[in-house]
Scaffold this motif. Structure first.
Motif, short mmCIF file in Angstrom:
data_model
loop_
_atom_site.label_atom_id
_atom_site.label_comp_id
_atom_site.label_asym_id
_atom_site.label_seq_id
_atom_site.Cartn_x
_atom_site.Cartn_y
_atom_site.Cartn_z
N ASN A 53 0.84 -1.19 0.00
CA ASN A 53 0.00 0.00 0.00
C ASN A 53 0.88 1.25 0.00
OD1 ASN A 53 -2.07 1.85 0.28
ND2 ASN A 53 -3.13 0.71 1.89
N PRO A 54 1.55 1.54 -1.11
CA PRO A 54 2.47 2.70 -1.12
C PRO A 54 1.78 4.04 -0.90
CG PRO A 54 2.19 1.77 -3.33
CD PRO A 54 1.58 0.80 -2.37
N SER A 55 0.53 4.17 -1.31
CA SER A 55 -0.16 5.45 -1.11
C SER A 55 -0.39 5.72 0.38
CB SER A 55 -1.50 5.46 -1.86
OG SER A 55 -2.36 4.44 -1.39
N VAL A 70 3.82 8.92 6.17
CA VAL A 70 5.14 9.53 6.30
C VAL A 70 5.03 11.06 6.22
CG1 VAL A 70 7.39 9.81 5.18
CG2 VAL A 70 6.43 7.53 5.49
N SER A 71 4.15 11.55 5.37
CA SER A 71 3.97 13.00 5.28
C SER A 71 3.44 13.57 6.59
CB SER A 71 3.02 13.35 4.12
OG SER A 71 1.67 13.03 4.43
N VAL A 72 2.56 12.82 7.25
CA VAL A 72 2.06 13.25 8.56
C VAL A 72 3.19 13.22 9.59
CG1 VAL A 72 0.50 12.68 10.45
CG2 VAL A 72 -0.31 12.54 8.09
N ALA A 73 3.98 12.16 9.56
CA ALA A 73 5.08 12.03 10.52
C ALA A 73 6.08 13.17 10.40
CB ALA A 73 5.78 10.69 10.32
N LEU A 74 6.38 13.58 9.18
CA LEU A 74 7.37 14.62 8.95
C LEU A 74 6.77 16.02 8.89
CD1 LEU A 74 9.66 12.91 6.26
CD2 LEU A 74 9.82 12.84 8.76
N ASN A 75 5.45 16.09 9.04
CA ASN A 75 4.77 17.39 8.96
C ASN A 75 5.09 18.12 7.66
OD1 ASN A 75 3.39 17.29 11.44
ND2 ASN A 75 5.21 17.94 12.55
N CYS A 76 4.96 17.40 6.56
CA CYS A 76 5.23 18.01 5.26
C CYS A 76 4.18 17.51 4.27
CB CYS A 76 6.64 17.67 4.78
SG CYS A 76 6.87 15.96 4.32
N GLN A 132 2.32 15.78 1.05
CA GLN A 132 2.55 14.46 0.47
C GLN A 132 3.40 14.51 -0.80
OE1 GLN A 132 -0.73 11.67 0.15
NE2 GLN A 132 -1.87 12.72 1.76
N HIS A 133 3.33 15.60 -1.54
CA HIS A 133 4.08 15.63 -2.81
C HIS A 133 5.59 15.64 -2.58
CE1 HIS A 133 4.13 20.06 -2.01
NE2 HIS A 133 5.28 19.99 -2.63
N LYS A 134 6.03 15.85 -1.34
CA LYS A 134 7.46 15.79 -1.04
C LYS A 134 7.92 14.39 -0.65
CE LYS A 134 8.42 20.60 0.12
NZ LYS A 134 9.18 21.50 1.03
N ILE A 135 6.98 13.45 -0.59
CA ILE A 135 7.31 12.07 -0.23
C ILE A 135 7.15 11.18 -1.46
CG2 ILE A 135 6.85 10.17 1.35
CD1 ILE A 135 7.67 12.79 2.72
N THR A 136 8.24 10.56 -1.87
CA THR A 136 8.22 9.63 -2.99
C THR A 136 8.40 8.21 -2.45
OG1 THR A 136 9.17 11.27 -4.49
CG2 THR A 136 9.28 8.96 -5.18
N VAL A 137 7.45 7.34 -2.72
CA VAL A 137 7.50 5.96 -2.22
C VAL A 137 7.77 5.01 -3.38
CG1 VAL A 137 6.25 4.13 -1.02
CG2 VAL A 137 5.92 6.51 -0.34
N ASN A 138 8.78 4.19 -3.24
CA ASN A 138 9.14 3.19 -4.24
C ASN A 138 8.97 1.80 -3.67
OD1 ASN A 138 10.53 4.99 -6.44
ND2 ASN A 138 11.45 5.63 -4.50
N VAL A 139 8.45 0.90 -4.48
CA VAL A 139 8.33 -0.50 -4.10
C VAL A 139 9.07 -1.33 -5.14
CG1 VAL A 139 6.78 -2.41 -3.59
CG2 VAL A 139 6.09 -0.08 -3.01
N LYS A 140 10.18 -1.89 -4.74
CA LYS A 140 10.96 -2.71 -5.67
C LYS A 140 10.25 -4.04 -5.91
CE LYS A 140 14.66 -3.86 -8.02
NZ LYS A 140 14.96 -3.22 -9.31
N ARG A 141 10.18 -4.84 -4.91
CA ARG A 141 9.39 -6.07 -4.89
C ARG A 141 8.94 -6.29 -3.46
NH1 ARG A 141 13.25 -7.78 -8.78
NH2 ARG A 141 12.30 -8.68 -10.65
#
Length: 386
Positions: free
Chosen positions: A254-256, A262-268, A270-279
């Motif tokens: 669930n990358p979204s 993470v955006s809530v945790a960092l108080n920033c 969402q567009h500043k958080i890029t989530v990658n899923v390799k496998r």
């Protein structure tokens, strides 16, 4: 009266056609262990598409990403139902190479958010709290450390094994220990339930149908706790970027949701958080909505230290921290005709969610849909308690 009802062995078949060759690869049936010798060579697909990479060990997963990073480890609580009196990381910080220790006080002073509201995790209700204060039950999360659904702290080091060893050196003192309620039977005896949760559902007229049933069967079914046992445990790699951006590699389904939390945790934003899923090296649902705490903890450490941080849970920590499929107890009364057709059923279902909600949050509302998908019963009554 209890009568043995004969039931023949069920059977079924499903046939898959070859599809339309002109639309390939759409509609093309692909075996899991496919190889060019199985008719795919005409498609000229790259060999790295084929799942033989997984069988040979050539497929890359999150741990295969070559990033120089610090390693984080979790400190787990050792008791249940207690209040944290003191956390002393001084011995751990003396270990050569250990750079920092993160706790609830640390992240609060740095302006981070260690709590995700229920609505921000629609399917789980998992509380992402770094340990400080009261523990409701024995368990832990990631990034800080919970052993009861609360995180206590994080140790960061350049080597994973030393980070884990240092985390075990953190001394945590507790007070006001109380006996935990661990089983459904204990909860029934103590009447320990979430009063505002649960659901009552009724279809048809159960009382009348049971009254005229040829056969009445009563009993109970218990399903214990199940651990998912994915081969790849929960993990994340977070790399801070410019202007408050963060790149997150997560083994998640669930990358979204990871991005949102993470955006809530960092108080920033969402567009500043890029989530990658390799496998994803196995999940079975356990990485659908339990991955945000790991990513959040890792991201807060990476942002505070301004260095790449990798948090990989060892198997014992993964089993204590992540949880699994929770136990159920069902007490039932069913009515049937002499030919075996069920005419009515009444069920009282108890679900052990522990101190807070997990996957079944908020009120077991999916159970009626799941139950009705098994048998078509005209009259049934369902009462659920968490």
């Amino acid at each position: 009266m209890i009568v043995q009802i004969p039931r023949p062995i069920s059977s079924g078949t499903e046939s898959y056609g070859l599809g339309d060759p002109s639309e390939y690869p759409v509609s093309l049936p692909l075996p899991k262990l496919s190889s060019p010798s199985q008719g795919l060579e005409s498609l000229k697909w790259p060999t790295n598409f084929l799942s033989t990479l997984q069988a040979t060990g050539e497929a890359e997963y999150l741990d295969d990403l070559k990033f120089s990073s610090l390693h984080a480890a979790c400190v787990l609580s050792s008791v249940s139902n207690a209040v944290i009196e003191e956390i002393d990381p001084s011995k751990a910080l003396e270990v050569k190479g250990v750079m920092s220790f993160l706790s609830a006080d640390t992240i609060s002073a740095s302006g981070y958010c260690n709590f995700i509201r229920i609505k921000q995790q629609p399917s789980t209700g998992m509380l992402c709290n770094w340990g400080s204060g009261e523990f409701k039950f024995h368990c832990c999360e990631a990034g800080r450390f919970r052993k009861g659904d609360k995180w206590q702290q994080g140790i960061h080091h350049t080597e994973m094994d030393i980070a884990i060893a240092a985390a075990e050196m953190v001394i945590v003192k507790y007070k006001d220990l109380t006996e935990p309620i661990l089983t459904i039977e204990d909860a029934i005896r103590e009447n320990s339930f979430f009063d505002t949760r649960g659901i009552n559902f009724m279809k048809g007229n159960v009382g009348r149908s049971l009254g005229v049933a040829d056969v009445i069967v009563e009993g109970e079914v218990h399903v214990g706790h199940q651990y998912h046992f994915h081969l790849e445990t929960h993990r994340a790699l977070c790399i801070p970027g410019e202007e408050g951006c963060m790149v997150v590699y997560s083994s998640t389904q669930n990358p979204s949701l990871v991005q949102q939390c993470v955006s809530v945790a960092l108080n920033c934003p969402q567009h500043k958080i890029t989530v990658n899923v390799k496998r994803v090296g196995g999940a079975y649902g356990a990485k659908l909505n339990r991955t945000p705490p790991v990513a959040m903890a890792c991201a807060m450490a990476a942002d505070m230290l301004q260095k790449p941080v990798r948090l990989v849970l060892d198997l014992p920590t993964n089993m204590q921290l992540v949880g699994g499929r929770s136990p159920y107890l069902c007490r039932y009364k069913a009515g049937a005709e002499n030919n075996g057709r069920i005419t009515a059923i009444e069920m009282h279902i108890f679900n052990n969610q522990g101190s807070h909600f997990d996957f079944e949050y908020p009120n077991l509302g999916n159970l009626p849909m799941f139950i009705e998908g098994v048998y078509s019963i005209e009259n049934w009554k369902l009462k659920e308690k968490l």
